[in-house]
Motif scaffolding. Structure first.
Motif, short mmCIF file in Angstrom:
data_model
loop_
_atom_site.label_atom_id
_atom_site.label_comp_id
_atom_site.label_asym_id
_atom_site.label_seq_id
_atom_site.Cartn_x
_atom_site.Cartn_y
_atom_site.Cartn_z
N HIS A 231 -13.18 -111.02 -22.41
CA HIS A 231 -11.80 -110.74 -22.00
C HIS A 231 -11.63 -110.71 -20.48
CE1 HIS A 231 -13.61 -106.64 -21.71
NE2 HIS A 231 -12.78 -106.53 -20.69
N THR A 233 -11.27 -111.57 -16.55
CA THR A 233 -10.74 -112.61 -15.67
C THR A 233 -11.51 -112.53 -14.35
OG1 THR A 233 -8.56 -112.46 -16.67
CG2 THR A 233 -8.70 -113.52 -14.51
N HIS A 260 -9.48 -117.74 -21.97
CA HIS A 260 -8.27 -117.10 -22.47
C HIS A 260 -7.08 -117.29 -21.53
CE1 HIS A 260 -8.94 -113.84 -19.56
NE2 HIS A 260 -10.19 -113.76 -20.01
N ASP A 261 -5.91 -116.90 -21.99
CA ASP A 261 -4.67 -117.18 -21.29
C ASP A 261 -4.68 -116.71 -19.83
OD1 ASP A 261 -3.11 -118.51 -23.26
OD2 ASP A 261 -2.69 -116.61 -24.25
N ARG A 262 -5.11 -115.49 -19.59
CA ARG A 262 -5.01 -114.94 -18.24
C ARG A 262 -5.87 -115.72 -17.26
NH1 ARG A 262 -6.84 -109.99 -15.28
NH2 ARG A 262 -5.06 -109.29 -14.04
N SER A 263 -7.11 -116.00 -17.65
CA SER A 263 -7.99 -116.73 -16.73
C SER A 263 -7.53 -118.17 -16.54
CB SER A 263 -9.43 -116.68 -17.23
OG SER A 263 -9.56 -117.25 -18.51
N ASN A 265 -4.41 -119.42 -16.88
CA ASN A 265 -3.16 -119.50 -16.13
C ASN A 265 -3.34 -119.14 -14.67
OD1 ASN A 265 -0.73 -120.26 -17.90
ND2 ASN A 265 -1.84 -118.81 -19.19
N ARG A 266 -4.24 -118.20 -14.38
CA ARG A 266 -4.52 -117.91 -12.97
C ARG A 266 -5.12 -119.14 -12.29
NH1 ARG A 266 -7.80 -112.59 -11.16
NH2 ARG A 266 -5.84 -111.68 -11.94
N THR A 285 0.13 -121.78 -23.45
CA THR A 285 -0.71 -122.25 -22.35
C THR A 285 -1.01 -123.74 -22.50
OG1 THR A 285 -1.69 -120.08 -21.94
CG2 THR A 285 -2.98 -122.00 -21.25
#
Length: 469
Positions: A231, A233, A260-263, A265-266, A285
């Motif tokens: 999980h 980032t 995952h989405d957060r990593s 998208n960053r 995403t």
């Protein structure tokens, strides 16, 4: 009719003594090789050009035609109805690892790693992979040696050392390390542990100075690592932007390890152009990646097969096996969304150790389990892969021709397959790859006796290293 085999490296001079006419006619003229009676998959179109011909001159493709080509001085290769297609491209290689990074750290040295890498590269060629984008390890010197013709191997697009924050996916240090300690793998440029904008800027510049064609960044948690949960980032937005900025100053790009989405998208916010893995993202995403032209690099065997049975990975800890199971559950859905939204997709093994000998299974598993479309699946390792390699811009060391397609002016990276992979993707299995040419030199010739030279290079066979696969 003249028959063909030009062997790279040390065998080339021996071959010239066996077939002296290759070096006599028109000493100053480029050598020509004419492939006849072949069905051509050009890397792009969904149908074969039947009974075509391809003329190679030097290391480039001179002519592609559905009609006979007049080349009276060319060395002739009768394909006998085989499929002629571009050499395959593996977009996520780790050429210098065996059973993970820690085996060499704990049990071997860099001399052993180099020797293993040489064997691995020759096995890539035996499987029909004439180009590999290495996604992280100390491969820069090896890539330079291959590109300069010193040792045989596929064309290498090296990322150089992984960039990882402390506690990131490429932090291979010890639990008891204190700030300032340098792990043996970091000392040998397998990965750089860099924190903060000044450190990541310097590490990126160092990789590019040493010949990296693109930069690999660990942007999130992973499976085969000790300190980073899935999980997590990794790297701040400012750090990521600094890395991308240096890459862009060199005219190249950043690809990132992220699940995952957060990593993901960053990384996209920072300007990364290729996402490796991506197995736990949402459909939103995927849609964003399509809209912004971000490419996806998928590793079907690792996510769908190996992580489906993590108990079989003997060097994984219990925690790593649990993370593998979670990734496996998300991978199928993610790839289906990627196909649905027509992402620019490439395939790569992320395979090392015993599984190195089956790189084509990544294309096969992607097709059989997800795409159900051999044409799309083949493009992930030919023209799509070449398009992504082109993101390297002026850092691309191969500017004389094009890659990933059978086209006039393209590099003579050619394989002959006993079968039609557009109908049966399993024709990519290594035992169906009868002929491999890279840069106009032949590295494998399993054509019938009348088409083959009456000798084989001396030394141990590939079976001595990899078994009878």
């Amino acid at each position: 009719m003249k028959k063909s085999c030009f062997v790279a490296g040390a065998v080339a001079s021996f071959l010239l003594t066996m077939v002296p006419h290759l070096g006599t006619a028109q000493e100053d003229a480029p050598r020509q090789v004419l492939f006849t009676n072949v069905n051509i998959f050009n890397g792009v179109d969904g149908e074969l050009m039947e009974n075509g011909s391809v003329l190679v001159e030097g290391n480039l493709i001179k002519t592609v035609s559905a009609d006979a080509i007049d080349a009276p001085d060319a060395y002739m290769v009768d394909g006998e109805g085989r499929t002629l297609m571009p050499g395959l491209i593996d977009m996520h290689s780790h050429l210098c690892f065996r059973n993970g990074m820690l085996e060499f750290r704990d049990n071997y040295d860099q001399m052993a790693a180099g020797a293993y890498t040489a064997i691995a590269m020759q096995d890539y060629l035996d499987q029909g992979f004439t180009t590999a984008r290495d996604a992280g390890c100390n491969i820069l010197g090896v890539a330079k040696a291959v590109n300069n013709g010193i040792i045989p191997g596929p064309r290498v697009f090296p990322s150089g050392a992984f960039l990882s924050q402390t506690g990131g996916h490429a932090d291979t240090g010890s639990f008891n390390d204190v700030p300032g300690d340098v792990d043996d793998l970091e000392a040998h440029m397998v990965g750089f542990i860099a924190d903060g904008v000044p450190e990541v800027t310097k590490a990126t510049r160092h990789n590019l100075r040493a010949g990296a064609t693109q930069i690999k960044v660990m942007a999130g948690g992973g499976v085969a690592s000790e300190f980073d949960p899935l999980h997590m980032t990794q790297y701040s937005l400012d750090e990521m932007k600094a890395i991308v900025g240096v890459a862009e100053d060199y005219g190249t790009y950043v690809h990132v390890h992220a699940y995952h989405d957060r990593s993901v998208n960053r990384a996209i916010d920072a300007g990364a152009r290729v996402i490796e893995h991506n197995f736990l993202v949402s459909e939103d995403t995927i849609i964003r990646m399509k809209e912004e032209g971000v490419a996806l690099s998928v590793q079907a065997v690792m996510s769908l097969e190996a992580f489906g049975n993590p108990e079989s990975i003997t060097f994984f800890s219990a925690d790593q096996k649990a993370k593998a199971t979670k990734v496996n559950k998300g991978a199928q859905q993610m790839m289906e969304w990627a196909v649905k939204h027509d992402l620019l997709m490439v395939t790569g093994g992320d395979m090392f150790g015993p599984d190195l000998v089956r790189q084509a299974d990544n294309i096969i598993w992607f097709n059989d389990k997800v795409a159900k479309n051999p044409h799309l699946s083949l493009k992930t390792a030919t023209s799509n892969a070449a398009q992504v390699l082109g993101f390297s811009g002026e850092m691309n060391p191969y500017k004389e021709g094009t890659l990933g397609t059978i086209t006039e002016g393209g590099y003579a990276d050619i394989i002959l397959i006993n079968g039609n992979p557009l109908e049966d993707i399993h024709a990519l299995k290594r035992d169906k790859i009868d002929f491999v040419m890279k840069d106009g030199l032949v590295h494998k010739n399993w054509l019938p006796d009348e088409n083959a030279p009456a000798f084989r290079p001396a030394g141990p066979s590939r079976d001595a290293y990899f078994g009878n696969l």
